[in-house]
Design a protein around this motif. Structure first.
Motif, mmCIF file in Angstrom:
data_model
loop_
_atom_site.group_PDB
_atom_site.id
_atom_site.type_symbol
_atom_site.label_atom_id
_atom_site.label_comp_id
_atom_site.label_asym_id
_atom_site.label_seq_id
_atom_site.Cartn_x
_atom_site.Cartn_y
_atom_site.Cartn_z
ATOM 1 N N MET A 1 -18.125 -32.230 11.986
ATOM 2 C CA MET A 1 -18.459 -31.237 13.102
ATOM 3 C C MET A 1 -19.659 -32.098 13.717
ATOM 4 S SD MET A 1 -19.300 -27.552 13.083
ATOM 5 C CE MET A 1 -18.921 -27.029 11.753
ATOM 6 N N GLU A 2 -19.293 -31.659 14.788
ATOM 7 C CA GLU A 2 -19.834 -32.484 16.291
ATOM 8 C C GLU A 2 -21.025 -31.583 15.948
ATOM 9 O OE1 GLU A 2 -19.270 -34.653 18.881
ATOM 10 O OE2 GLU A 2 -17.103 -34.454 18.634
ATOM 11 N N ASN A 3 -22.484 -32.316 16.704
ATOM 12 C CA ASN A 3 -23.732 -31.958 17.026
ATOM 13 C C ASN A 3 -23.669 -30.364 17.725
ATOM 14 O OD1 ASN A 3 -25.024 -33.732 15.537
ATOM 15 N ND2 ASN A 3 -25.325 -35.159 17.155
ATOM 16 N N PRO A 4 -24.206 -29.922 17.560
ATOM 17 C CA PRO A 4 -24.156 -27.917 18.225
ATOM 18 C C PRO A 4 -24.617 -28.204 19.426
ATOM 19 C CG PRO A 4 -25.614 -27.882 16.973
ATOM 20 C CD PRO A 4 -25.315 -29.401 16.530
ATOM 21 N N ILE A 5 -24.141 -27.626 20.406
ATOM 22 C CA ILE A 5 -24.680 -27.542 21.622
ATOM 23 C C ILE A 5 -25.463 -26.500 22.107
ATOM 24 C CG2 ILE A 5 -25.226 -26.996 24.226
ATOM 25 C CD1 ILE A 5 -21.510 -28.645 24.300
ATOM 26 N N GLU A 6 -27.066 -26.647 22.814
ATOM 27 C CA GLU A 6 -27.821 -25.599 22.267
ATOM 28 C C GLU A 6 -27.911 -24.946 24.020
ATOM 29 O OE1 GLU A 6 -32.119 -23.454 21.070
ATOM 30 O OE2 GLU A 6 -31.150 -25.719 20.279
ATOM 31 N N VAL A 7 -28.289 -23.765 24.316
ATOM 32 C CA VAL A 7 -28.134 -23.266 26.018
ATOM 33 C C VAL A 7 -28.857 -22.056 25.725
ATOM 34 C CG1 VAL A 7 -27.693 -22.399 27.955
ATOM 35 C CG2 VAL A 7 -26.339 -23.606 26.707
ATOM 36 N N THR A 8 -30.558 -21.978 26.535
ATOM 37 C CA THR A 8 -31.904 -21.459 26.372
ATOM 38 C C THR A 8 -31.809 -21.061 28.042
ATOM 39 O OG1 THR A 8 -32.900 -22.590 24.835
ATOM 40 C CG2 THR A 8 -33.913 -21.169 25.919
ATOM 41 N N ILE A 9 -31.880 -19.797 27.985
ATOM 42 C CA ILE A 9 -31.799 -19.210 29.222
ATOM 43 C C ILE A 9 -33.361 -18.330 29.192
ATOM 44 C CG2 ILE A 9 -30.822 -16.748 30.199
ATOM 45 C CD1 ILE A 9 -28.624 -17.790 28.976
ATOM 46 N N HIS A 10 -34.007 -18.467 30.498
ATOM 47 C CA HIS A 10 -35.698 -18.008 30.306
ATOM 48 C C HIS A 10 -35.753 -16.855 30.843
ATOM 49 C CE1 HIS A 10 -38.073 -21.210 28.076
ATOM 50 N NE2 HIS A 10 -37.330 -21.903 28.409
ATOM 51 N N HIS B 1 -40.865 -15.542 23.685
ATOM 52 C CA HIS B 1 -41.139 -16.677 24.674
ATOM 53 C C HIS B 1 -40.215 -16.563 25.847
ATOM 54 C CE1 HIS B 1 -41.880 -19.653 21.584
ATOM 55 N NE2 HIS B 1 -42.620 -19.868 21.880
ATOM 56 N N LEU B 2 -39.868 -14.913 25.531
ATOM 57 C CA LEU B 2 -39.055 -14.263 26.862
ATOM 58 C C LEU B 2 -38.098 -14.973 26.764
ATOM 59 C CD1 LEU B 2 -41.328 -12.455 29.126
ATOM 60 C CD2 LEU B 2 -39.690 -11.988 27.224
ATOM 61 N N SER B 3 -37.160 -15.352 26.060
ATOM 62 C CA SER B 3 -35.946 -16.409 26.308
ATOM 63 C C SER B 3 -35.031 -16.946 25.511
ATOM 64 C CB SER B 3 -36.313 -18.033 26.141
ATOM 65 O OG SER B 3 -36.863 -18.345 24.470
ATOM 66 N N ILE B 4 -33.960 -16.206 25.707
ATOM 67 C CA ILE B 4 -32.679 -16.226 24.399
ATOM 68 C C ILE B 4 -31.687 -17.315 24.893
ATOM 69 C CG2 ILE B 4 -29.981 -15.576 24.459
ATOM 70 C CD1 ILE B 4 -31.149 -13.863 27.041
ATOM 71 N N SER B 5 -31.614 -17.999 22.980
ATOM 72 C CA SER B 5 -31.307 -19.059 22.911
ATOM 73 C C SER B 5 -29.356 -19.267 22.572
ATOM 74 C CB SER B 5 -32.227 -19.800 21.334
ATOM 75 O OG SER B 5 -33.322 -19.841 21.643
ATOM 76 N N CYS B 6 -28.729 -19.956 22.610
ATOM 77 C CA CYS B 6 -28.052 -20.088 22.360
ATOM 78 C C CYS B 6 -27.029 -21.605 21.680
ATOM 79 C CB CYS B 6 -26.574 -19.530 23.863
ATOM 80 S SG CYS B 6 -26.692 -18.088 24.450
ATOM 81 N N GLN B 7 -26.829 -20.934 20.128
ATOM 82 C CA GLN B 7 -26.485 -22.551 19.866
ATOM 83 C C GLN B 7 -25.073 -22.697 19.460
ATOM 84 O OE1 GLN B 7 -28.313 -22.951 16.204
ATOM 85 N NE2 GLN B 7 -30.236 -24.336 17.202
ATOM 86 N N PHE B 8 -23.865 -23.378 19.934
ATOM 87 C CA PHE B 8 -22.325 -23.917 19.760
ATOM 88 C C PHE B 8 -21.789 -24.580 19.218
ATOM 89 C CE2 PHE B 8 -23.777 -21.660 23.522
ATOM 90 C CZ PHE B 8 -22.580 -20.436 23.380
ATOM 91 N N SER B 9 -21.003 -24.598 17.972
ATOM 92 C CA SER B 9 -20.706 -25.834 17.593
ATOM 93 C C SER B 9 -18.758 -25.113 17.074
ATOM 94 C CB SER B 9 -22.124 -25.470 16.102
ATOM 95 O OG SER B 9 -21.295 -24.553 15.400
#
Length: 309
Positions: free
Chosen positions: A1-10, A46-54
């Motif tokens: 499994m690759e390291n996950p990518i995390e995208v944060t949208i504030h 924090h009014l943020s959306i975290s999206c983790q992808f793997s």
């Protein structure tokens, strides 16, 4: 499994965050079929959306570019469909300094109309909408090449300058139309008052609308009416550069009919609408009768009382 990518949208508000989070959840479901696992979370604190992808090692490098594409596509769609109205409203308030709610709502109605039906800008509404989304998509796609965190409203304001300027242009056009409409309504009220204080001079006037701005005027016996002199107060009020629309209205006010019958096949024609707005309950609308049918059939022989530019 690759390291996950995390995208944060504030985002700037809880309402926007929850709406966008729900939207992304629905859109991302389709990516599971491509072997992508994801986890999304909205932080109210924090009014943020975290999206983790793997994903699996053997396909993850391939899917990174697709992920970048899909995130850009989903966010550009959300901005266009769910945020554009609020962006336009903010432009009206912050860029053009409108504060009265009635004025803001009036300008916003015009802007929404222009964004949905783009004939005023010489292209189809769908083509224009796609053009706006492409501009947003390209900027997001380029941004996500290097960045994994985005402040959504700041991105719109400072990174989407071309898109933002398109909306400013729409707002400018909307303000022009709003001011013209307001001036028109004020003018109609003035003419309406002028009519209300007049004594009737003519029992009935028949207005036969032939086409476009071509009108014929008749008395109660369907004899042509010829007006030798227009009311001086009215001509001053309408100014010295009267167009033919003004002229027919001025003539009717000068005649001061107790009743007016408008014979037309285009009840929503702008001159007809103006007549009805000014003379109100004095007006009767005829869509077809023997008298007007005969006049229309023989109109080529009548010229002295034509009103045409």
């Amino acid at each position: 499994m690759e390291n996950p990518i995390e995208v944060t949208i504030h985002v700037s508000s809880e309402k926007l965050g929850k709406g966008l989070h729900c939207f992304l959840e629905n859109k991302l479901k389709g990516l599971r079929e491509e072997g992508l696992s994801y986890l999304t979370y909205f932080s109210e604190k924090h009014l943020s959306i975290s999206c983790q992808f793997s994903s699996n090692d053997n396909i993850f490098s391939r899917i990174v570019e697709e992920l970048r594409h899909h995130l850009s596509l989903f966010l550009s769609e959300y901005i266009l469909v769910h945020m554009e109205k609020e962006i336009v409203k903010r432009i009206i308030i912050q860029d053009f300094y409108y504060s009265e709610q009635t004025e803001i709502e009036g300008i916003l109605r015009y802007a929404e109309h222009f964004l949905k039906s783009a004939e005023e800008f010489g292209e189809s509404s769908e083509l224009q909408r796609m053009g706006r989304q492409c501009k947003i998509y390209k900027k997001l796609f380029d941004f996500f090449e290097r960045e994994r965190k985005v402040v959504l409203e700041g991105f719109i304001r400072f990174r989407l300058k071309e898109y933002y300027e398109d909306l400013v242009r729409v707002v400018e056009h909307s303000i022009d139309e709003y001011i013209l409409e307001r001036e028109y309504q004020e003018f109609i009220q003035l003419l309406r008052y002028f009519v209300s204080i007049q004594e009737s001079k003519t029992p009935i006037v028949h207005v036969v609308h032939l086409k476009d701005r071509l009108f014929l005027l008749y008395d109660g016996n369907f004899h042509p009416i010829h007006v030798k002199e227009l009311d001086e107060c009215l001509t001053d009020l309408l100014d010295h550069n009267m167009n033919m629309d003004d002229l027919i209205i001025t003539t009717l006010i000068t005649l001061a009919p107790e009743q007016m019958v408008i014979h037309t096949g285009e009840k929503d024609h702008h001159v007809i609408t103006t007549m009805r707005n000014i003379f109100e309950d004095k007006v009767y609308l005829c869509l077809s009768c023997n008298s007007c049918s005969e006049v229309i059939h023989n109109h080529s022989r009548i010229s002295r009382n034509h009103f045409r530019p």
